[in-house]
Every structure is written in structure tokens, then in C-alpha cells.
Design an enzyme around this catalytic site. Structure first.
Site, PDB file in Angstrom:
ATOM      1  N   GLU A 102       0.846  -1.198   0.000  1.00 20.14           N
ATOM      2  CA  GLU A 102       0.000   0.000   0.000  1.00 20.14           C
ATOM      3  C   GLU A 102       0.881   1.248   0.000  1.00 20.14           C
ATOM      4  OE1 GLU A 102      -2.372   1.749  -0.688  1.00 20.14           O
ATOM      5  OE2 GLU A 102      -4.042   1.376   0.673  1.00 20.14           O
ATOM      6  N   ASP A 103       0.349   2.365  -0.483  1.00 19.04           N
ATOM      7  CA  ASP A 103       1.119   3.603  -0.479  1.00 19.04           C
ATOM      8  C   ASP A 103       1.184   4.236   0.909  1.00 19.04           C
ATOM      9  OD1 ASP A 103      -1.573   4.339  -0.472  1.00 19.04           O
ATOM     10  OD2 ASP A 103      -1.410   5.748  -2.150  1.00 19.04           O
ATOM     11  N   ASP A 106      -3.210   5.898   6.656  1.00 17.91           N
ATOM     12  CA  ASP A 106      -3.549   7.176   7.292  1.00 17.91           C
ATOM     13  C   ASP A 106      -4.389   6.876   8.534  1.00 17.91           C
ATOM     14  OD1 ASP A 106      -3.908   9.886   7.692  1.00 17.91           O
ATOM     15  OD2 ASP A 106      -5.381  10.129   6.122  1.00 17.91           O
ATOM     16  N   LYS A 134       1.114   7.399   8.826  1.00 17.03           N
ATOM     17  CA  LYS A 134       0.928   8.623   9.608  1.00 17.03           C
ATOM     18  C   LYS A 134       0.451   8.192  10.995  1.00 17.03           C
ATOM     19  CE  LYS A 134      -0.525  11.636   5.771  1.00 17.03           C
ATOM     20  NZ  LYS A 134      -1.724  12.256   5.157  1.00 17.03           N
ATOM     21  N   ASP A 162      -1.157  10.984  -4.985  1.00 20.80           N
ATOM     22  CA  ASP A 162      -1.707  12.086  -5.771  1.00 20.80           C
ATOM     23  C   ASP A 162      -2.449  13.112  -4.942  1.00 20.80           C
ATOM     24  OD1 ASP A 162      -3.953  10.231  -5.276  1.00 20.80           O
ATOM     25  OD2 ASP A 162      -5.064  11.632  -6.558  1.00 20.80           O
TER      26      ASP A 162
HETATM   27  P1  IMP Z   1      -7.014   5.611   5.378  1.00 22.59           P
HETATM   28  O1  IMP Z   1      -8.194   4.695   5.172  1.00 22.59           O
HETATM   29  O2  IMP Z   1      -7.417   6.831   6.167  1.00 22.59           O
HETATM   30  O3  IMP Z   1      -5.849   4.898   6.026  1.00 22.59           O
HETATM   31  O4  IMP Z   1      -6.545   6.184   3.972  1.00 22.59           O
HETATM   32  C1  IMP Z   1      -6.516   5.347   2.887  1.00 22.59           C
HETATM   33  C2  IMP Z   1      -6.180   5.969   1.557  1.00 22.59           C
HETATM   34  O5  IMP Z   1      -6.324   7.374   1.517  1.00 22.59           O
HETATM   35  C3  IMP Z   1      -4.754   5.701   1.207  1.00 22.59           C
HETATM   36  O6  IMP Z   1      -4.595   4.421   0.655  1.00 22.59           O
HETATM   37  C4  IMP Z   1      -4.468   6.782   0.210  1.00 22.59           C
HETATM   38  O7  IMP Z   1      -4.861   6.359  -1.081  1.00 22.59           O
HETATM   39  C5  IMP Z   1      -5.324   7.926   0.676  1.00 22.59           C
HETATM   40  N1  IMP Z   1      -4.504   8.890   1.423  1.00 22.59           N
HETATM   41  C6  IMP Z   1      -4.409   9.025   2.766  1.00 22.59           C
HETATM   42  N2  IMP Z   1      -3.569  10.020   3.107  1.00 22.59           N
HETATM   43  C7  IMP Z   1      -3.087  10.506   1.932  1.00 22.59           C
HETATM   44  C8  IMP Z   1      -2.135  11.556   1.611  1.00 22.59           C
HETATM   45  O8  IMP Z   1      -1.556  12.240   2.471  1.00 22.59           O
HETATM   46  N3  IMP Z   1      -1.903  11.768   0.290  1.00 22.59           N
HETATM   47  C9  IMP Z   1      -2.501  11.034  -0.705  1.00 22.59           C
HETATM   48  N4  IMP Z   1      -3.387  10.057  -0.443  1.00 22.59           N
HETATM   49  C10 IMP Z   1      -3.680   9.791   0.861  1.00 22.59           C
HETATM   50 MG    MG Z   2      -4.106   3.997  -1.492  1.00 19.71          MG
END
Ligand code: IMP
Ligand code: MG
Length: 179
Positions: A102-103, A106, A134, A162
Site C-alpha cells: 500500500e502507499d 492514514d 501517519k 496524488d
Molecule cells: P485511510 O483509510 O485513512 O488509512 O486512507 C486510505 C487511503 O487514503 C490511502 O490508501 C491513500 O490512497 C489515501 N490517502 C491518505 N492520506 C493521503 C495523503 O496524504 N496523500 C494522498 N493520499 C492519501
Molecule cells: Mg491507497
């Protein structure tokens, strides 16, 4: 500080390319050693992880299988709100050693849901490998054995990530500069 403009926002370099590649190499070495003698299957989460996966997988010396999946989020009609669907997994992972690439993690909600969905398919093992975490934003219980860098909560672009589909081609990782 050197800054760039993407649409309405200003970004500054957060992690230079050389540092990223050093960490990607470190994580690849860990995986090569932990999975020695195994044939893991890497599930790369599109779109954001495409650059990371390209660099990581070329440093993997195992007999590895590589597949691409997507996690689509859409607004459900019910009061439950957001629902995530795992798309593109067109093979069985039963009894396989699975590594999700995964990238960024968050809040961790996307990854938590993805792991639960994959776990129900009875892999032999299931591990997370993410470019970025993060930690301040993490809202769910998540074990992340493989991560390249921990970053502060600011929005990130570059190296596959992106802002409104822009910035994925940047070689360094940039963070949003609050104006
Ligand atoms: P989460 O479910 O909050 O962990 O976020 C999941 C998805 O949100 C990640 O797989 C990213 O594709 C996108 N994302 C979260 N933070 C960032 C960021 O700082 N820049 C770009 N994409 C983000
Ligand atoms: Mg992603």
C-alpha cells in the site's frame, strides 16, 4: 525551502528520492529474509502504490507472485455511510502467504477493512507492507510489520501518491505547506 505548486496548493519536499529508495531497499531485505524459501503473493493496492511496488518488487529476490487490486469506496445508501469494496482479486489466496503493498496508512480504516476481507479467504499468513504511515492519524488497531517511513499528519504527494490525480510522477515525496 524548495516548493512546488499543484493546482491551488503548495508542497515542499518531505523525503528526497535517495532516502525513499534506501528505505525501500531496507524493507525489501527484511521481506527477502523473513519469507526465505516461501512463494509469497504480493497484492498491490492501486493506484497509489504503483511506484512503490515497482521499486520494491525489483528488490525482492524470492519466487514472488504479483497481483493488483483496488479498494473502491462509495457512499452506501444506508446510514452506515462509506462502504469499501475490494476489486480485482481474481485468484485464490487460500493457503498462500499474502503481503499487501500500500502507499500510505492514514486512519488505517481502508487497510483494516482490506485485511478483514482478505483474512476471510484463509491465507496462510497476511502482512502489511506500506510506503508511509501517519501514526498520529491511526484510528484502528493495525499491525504493520513492514513500513518504509513514518510521516507527520500533513497531506502527501509524489512517488505514486496524488492530489486530485496530480503529482504521482514526482520522484520525491512532498508534504502540503500550510499557507
Ligand atoms: P485511510 O483509510 O485513512 O488509512 O486512507 C486510505 C487511503 O487514503 C490511502 O490508501 C491513500 O490512497 C489515501 N490517502 C491518505 N492520506 C493521503 C495523503 O496524504 N496523500 C494522498 N493520499 C492519501
Ligand atoms: Mg491507497
Amino acid at each position: 525551502m524548495h516548493t512546488i505548486q499543484i493546482k491551488d496548493k503548495t508542497f515542499g519536499v518531505s523525503v528526497p528520492e535517495a532516502d525513499i529508495l534506501a528505505q525501500v531497499g531496507r524493507v525489501a531485505d527484511e521481506i527477502n529474509s523473513d519469507y526465505a524459501g516461501q512463494k509469497p503473493i504480493f497484492l498491490v493496492v492501486l493506484n497509489g502504490a504503483y511506484v512503490f511496488a515497482a521499486d520494491l518488487l525489483r528488490r525482492i529476490t524470492l519466487d514472488a507472485e504479483l497481483r493488483f487490486i483496488r479498494v473502491s469506496s462509495y457512499q452506501g445508501t444506508a446510514t452506515t455511510g462509506q462502504v469499501n469494496q475490494v476489486l480485482g482479486l481474481d485468484c485464490s489466496i487460500e493457503g498462500r502467504h499474502v503481503i499487501v503493498v500500500e502507499d500510505i496508512v492514514d486512519s488505517g480504516i481502508t487497510m483494516r477493512h482490506l485485511l478483514d476481507t482478505l483474512q476471510a479467504k484463509h491465507p496462510a499468513s497476511l502482512a502489511v507492507c506500506t510506503l508511509l504511515v501517519k501514526p498520529e492519524n491511526l484510528r484502528v488497531q493495525l499491525d504493520i510489520p513492514y513500513w518504509c517511513m513514518k510521516v507527520p499528519a500533513a497531506f502527501i504527494v509524489g512517488y505514486g501518491l496524488d492530489y486530485d490525480q496530480m503529482g504521482r510522477n514526482l520522484r520525491d515525496i512532498y508534504a502540503l505547506v500550510e499557507s
